[in-house]
Write an enzyme that holds these catalytic residues in place. Structure first.
Site, short mmCIF file in Angstrom:
data_model
loop_
_atom_site.label_atom_id
_atom_site.label_comp_id
_atom_site.label_asym_id
_atom_site.label_seq_id
_atom_site.Cartn_x
_atom_site.Cartn_y
_atom_site.Cartn_z
N LYS A 115 0.53 -1.19 -0.10
CA LYS A 115 -0.24 0.81 -0.46
C LYS A 115 0.91 1.59 0.37
O LYS A 115 0.04 2.50 -0.26
CB LYS A 115 -1.41 -0.13 1.15
CG LYS A 115 -1.77 -1.25 1.13
CD LYS A 115 -3.06 -0.95 2.20
CE LYS A 115 -4.12 -2.21 2.66
NZ LYS A 115 -5.26 -1.89 3.11
N LYS A 153 -10.64 -9.91 -9.40
CA LYS A 153 -11.21 -10.71 -8.16
C LYS A 153 -12.65 -10.07 -8.15
O LYS A 153 -12.46 -9.18 -8.17
CB LYS A 153 -10.56 -10.23 -6.64
CG LYS A 153 -10.71 -11.03 -5.76
CD LYS A 153 -9.32 -10.83 -4.89
CE LYS A 153 -10.51 -10.88 -3.72
NZ LYS A 153 -9.20 -10.15 -1.87
N LYS A 177 -15.00 -5.40 -3.31
CA LYS A 177 -15.52 -4.60 -2.87
C LYS A 177 -15.83 -3.20 -3.92
O LYS A 177 -16.41 -1.67 -3.43
CB LYS A 177 -15.72 -4.01 -1.06
CG LYS A 177 -16.38 -4.94 -0.28
CD LYS A 177 -16.27 -4.48 0.96
CE LYS A 177 -14.83 -4.94 1.02
NZ LYS A 177 -14.72 -4.75 2.67
#
Length: 329
Positions: A113, A194, A197
């Site tokens: 990240k 994938k 969300k």
């Protein structure tokens, strides 16, 4: 005595089908087991490690709690919001004083990240200490984790053992349990990606609160292929394989077996639509009932907080005493 189980879910987006199969359904099974004493935390503090909209975070926190209840989570499982229990943040600092910089920088998620960014929040580096505090504050014995969080739980056990060795037996050292393997669902419009969300426009993602019309539209637009016969082959026929995996997960069958008796892609999509509506429409309807009475959700969250906060505070008090902090009064 029942085994104390702790699990946390981060409110960073609407729950989708992969979350339901991989996390929510196993959680419901655990909560229903008489041998398990389950605590469920909506981990809103973990959502602060990156830029976020405050109003959206507040709404997603409530939506996640409401969705879990709509899915069938018994309020007796003690559902609570992380930030409502001060022990989490206080213990996180004490554990930061136990961890090392090297341990934090070796976390794979931090590396991923923070890569390529000149400005990252310090909390992105230190949040594994908060995750450890989430678990250790509640004397959790078992923590369900997927592979993406296993490294963080390993750090938690390391910090617990180190603290106990330096300052005396204070924490229960938790162990990991891996939820039963579930189908790794892919985006319906892009079988190479994938189902998640975030990270897509949502057209190929089935969300738990989608209405039947939306489900029909998404499944009908799902990528398949022109071959008339249905064969499960994830390499050569990824679109069909993805929908077969979805149908198998919903009906408790292997993907190849889920294709038995279906004459073509149209029949496969109709079967998936029927299974999705049967699974998700009761959740959507119960969610609407709970959302119309938000005081009931507030009551459950307050009851969860009130149940877990005093013993968590006692755990922090033990840690403070062990580390040599002066108790006044």
């Amino acid at each position: 005595m029942p085994t104390r189980v702790f699990t946390g879910l981060k409110p960073t987006g609407r729950l989708q089908l992969g979350n339901h199969l991989g996390a929510v359904r196993p959680l419901l099974d655990l909560a229903a087991a008489p041998a398990a004493d389950v605590l469920v935390c909506v981990a809103d503090l973990h959502a602060l490690t990156v830029d976020h909209d405050p109003a959206r975070l507040r709404a997603l926190t409530r939506e996640l709690a409401t969705t879990l209840l709509a899915c069938g989570l018994d309020p007796s499982a003690r559902l609570f919001v992380q930030s409502s229990v001060p022990a989490h943040t206080e213990l996180a600092y004490l554990l930061e004083c136990t961890a090392t910089h090297g341990e934090m920088t070796r976390m794979v998620q931090f590396k991923e990240k923070s890569s390529g960014s000149d400005s990252i929040r310090l909390s992105l580096l230190t949040y594994p200490a908060l995750m450890a505090a989430d678990i250790l504050a509640h004397d959790a014995e078992v923590v369900p984790v997927g592979e993406d969080q296993r490294q963080h739980l390993e750090l938690t056990t390391t910090l617990a053992r180190r603290f106990n060795a330096r300052y005396g037996e204070t924490f229960v050292v938790p162990r990991a349990t891996t939820p039963p393997a579930t189908a790794r669902l892919k985006d319906l419009r892009d079988p190479g990606a994938k189902m998640g969300k975030t990270g897509s426009d949502g057209s190929g993602v089935v969300f738990l609160l989608d209405d039947p019309d939306t489900i029909v539209a998404k499944v009908r637009r799902a990528v398949t292929d022109a071959e008339p016969a249905l064969i499960y082959d994830s390499a050569e026929r990824p679109g069909v394989a993805n929908i077969a995996a979805l149908l198998g997960a919903l009906t408790g069958r292997e993907p190849a077996a889920a294709l038995d008796g279906l004459p073509g892609s149209g029949a496969l999509k109709r079967a998936v639509i029927d299974a999705l509506v049967a699974t998700l429409d009761p959740v959507r309807r119960r969610y609407a009932e709970l959302a119309a009475e938000p005081t009931e959700v507030d009551r459950v969250l307050a009851a969860g907080r009130d149940a877990v906060a005093p013993p968590a505070a006692a755990t922090v008090a033990r840690a403070r005493e062990a580390m040599g902090l002066l108790r006044v009064g």
